[in-house]
Scaffold this motif. Structure first.
Motif, PDB file in Angstrom:
ATOM      1  N   HIS A 156       9.327  -0.372  26.596  1.00  0.00           N
ATOM      2  CA  HIS A 156       8.971   0.966  26.103  1.00  0.00           C
ATOM      3  C   HIS A 156       7.454   0.965  25.954  1.00  0.00           C
ATOM      4  N   LEU A 214       3.938   2.394  25.090  1.00  0.00           N
ATOM      5  CA  LEU A 214       3.193   3.361  24.279  1.00  0.00           C
ATOM      6  C   LEU A 214       1.703   3.078  24.452  1.00  0.00           C
ATOM      7  N   THR A 228      12.640   9.594  25.004  1.00  0.00           N
ATOM      8  CA  THR A 228      11.271   9.309  25.427  1.00  0.00           C
ATOM      9  C   THR A 228      11.279   8.604  26.773  1.00  0.00           C
ATOM     10  N   GLU A 248      14.123  13.314  17.577  1.00  0.00           N
ATOM     11  CA  GLU A 248      14.035  12.230  18.566  1.00  0.00           C
ATOM     12  C   GLU A 248      14.830  11.024  18.053  1.00  0.00           C
TER      13      GLU A 248
HETATM   14  C1  MUC Z   1       5.866   7.914  17.878  1.00  0.00           C
HETATM   15  O1  MUC Z   1       4.673   7.771  17.808  1.00  0.00           O
HETATM   16  O2  MUC Z   1       6.296   9.033  17.842  1.00  0.00           O
HETATM   17  C2  MUC Z   1       8.912   7.854  18.536  1.00  0.00           C
HETATM   18  C3  MUC Z   1       9.575   7.987  19.704  1.00  0.00           C
HETATM   19  C4  MUC Z   1       8.990   7.094  20.618  1.00  0.00           C
HETATM   20  O3  MUC Z   1       9.298   6.908  21.788  1.00  0.00           O
HETATM   21  O4  MUC Z   1       8.001   6.438  20.014  1.00  0.00           O
HETATM   22  C5  MUC Z   1       7.993   6.782  18.669  1.00  0.00           C
HETATM   23  C6  MUC Z   1       6.735   6.695  17.974  1.00  0.00           C
END
Ligand code: MUC
Ligand code: MG
Length: 388
Positions: free
Chosen positions: A23, A25, A142, A328
């Motif tokens: 995942h 980010l 996501t 979410e």
């Molecule tokens: C975030 O910053 O929102 C929430 C869903 C996702 O994929 O990451 C988180 C963190």
């Protein structure tokens, strides 16, 4: 002391579970999720559970799984041992008098106290929090595999299976042009079948954000989450003013005081309520109430919690009269292991809010034991050498 009613034990364990795919980010790539599972055992034989979970160790916020466990074991447990579990708010007020900040740890503890209380009085946690106004919550997914083609395939699979029809894309790691091309390709592939939103996780400066929100609006994005640094509230107000699409605050919203300040400064169109970030279910409810009073739209956020953190969030979000951007709450679906005896129910693009007393869930103890970080290491046995 608490007379006949007391808290006899507080147990915390860190559970590590691999994710179904990396995942990606802006600030970290997750391959596993670490969850602190808290159990509070009361003298009436009732046990409540809670969860303390963050993203990427210390790369998202200033509490880590190890720190959450330490805070609860060393500082919160001795306080709880003096409390009457029939009064969760009194217990949390005492904890807050002696423990500053540490919202994730406090959320795990308040969740466990409320779970126990709900089981004691036979009511779902949502009813203890004021009462649910909905029994299912819209849930997005996501797309964060790091690859546009994989994200498109994933999105179509989710839509065809009836699981998700809204997607959040994690951006901010690449150049603005590359990110907008990635987002535009996904939006044009899903078209009107799905809502597409982005989360920048604070990665842009304000100048980039000014250009970015316009470019994202042009490719059909519905919402931009936390585009700039948490501390830049004036910048959030300016972006909210100029953007054609709604701006949502996430990382900067750490409880009711922040909610009040954002509302007063008109520094966001939408609040992402995260129960842990707010400091617990009661604080999360206050954030929701402030948004409602100020006419700010609501979205139910996650720290990618497992099923315990997801359940408490579901109970709280079910009490929000208006939840314009859905939730979410897909955290358990990102994990390779099911931690509950009966899984949370997802279907028809929604999550069903549990109906049993307290959180309305039960851990699968074998799976939890098998993933405890402190489980005994497997020992290898070798056949004895044959003498001769
Ligand atoms: C975030 O910053 O929102 C929430 C869903 C996702 O994929 O990451 C988180 C963190
Ligand atoms: Mg976010």
């Amino acid at each position: 002391m608490a007379g006949d009613f007391s808290i006899e034990a507080v147990e915390t364990v860190i559970v590590d579970v691999p994710t179904v795919r990396p995942h990606v980010l802006a600030m970290a790539t997750m391959n596993t999720q670490a969850m602190v599972i808290v159990r509070i055992r009361c003298s009436d034989g009732i046990e409540g559970i809670g969860e303390g979970t963050t993203i990427g160790g210390l790369s998202y916020g200033d509490e880590s799984p190890e720190g959450i466990k330490l805070t609860i074991d060393t500082y919160i447990t001795p306080i709880l041992r003096t409390c009457d579990p029939r009064h969760p708010a009194m217990a949390m007020a005492l904890v807050s008098r002696h423990v500053v900040g540490n919202h994730f740890a406090k959320n795990a503890v308040e969740t466990a106290l409320l779970d126990a209380m709900g089981k004691r009085v036979g009511l779902p946690l949502s009813e203890l929090l004021g009462g649910r106004v909905r029994s299912r919550l819209p849930v997005l997914w996501t797309l964060a595999s790091g690859d546009t083609a994989s994200d498109i395939a994933e999105a179509h699979g989710m839509m065809d299976a009836g699981r998700h029809n809204a997607f959040k894309l994690k951006i901010g790691k690449r150049s603005l042009e590359e990110d907008v091309a990635h987002v535009g390709a996904i939006k044009s592939s899903v078209g009107g079948r799905a809502s597409v939103r982005v989360d920048v996780n604070q990665a842009w400066d304000e100048a980039t954000a000014k250009r970015g929100v316009g470019m994202l609006a042009d490719v059909g994005v519905d919402l931009v989450e936390q585009p700039i640094a948490r501390a830049n509230r004036a910048g959030m107000a300016r972006l909210t003013q100029l953007s054609r699409i709604p701006i949502m605050v996430d990382e900067a919203l750490r409880g009711p005081e922040d909610a009040f300040d954002f509302a007063a400064k008109a520094a966001a169109d939408v609040f992402a309520v995260k129960v842990a970030q707010a400091g617990g279910p009661s604080a999360g409810r206050a954030v929701g109430a402030i948004a409602d009073a100020a006419g700010i739209a609501l979205y139910g956020g996650t720290m990618l919690e497992g099923p315990v953190g997801t359940a408490v969030s579901a109970h709280l979000f079910a009490t929000f009269p208006r939840l314009s951007f859905g939730t979410e709450l897909f955290g358990p679906l990102l994990l390779t292991q099911e931690l509950l005896a009966t899984p949370l129910e997802y279907g028809n693009f929604t999550l069903v809010v549990p109906t049993g007393p307290g959180l309305g869930i039960e851990l699968d103890e074998e799976v939890v034991a098998a993933h405890r970080r402190d489980r005994p290491a497997k020992t290898m046995t070798f056949p004895k050498a044959v003498a001769g």
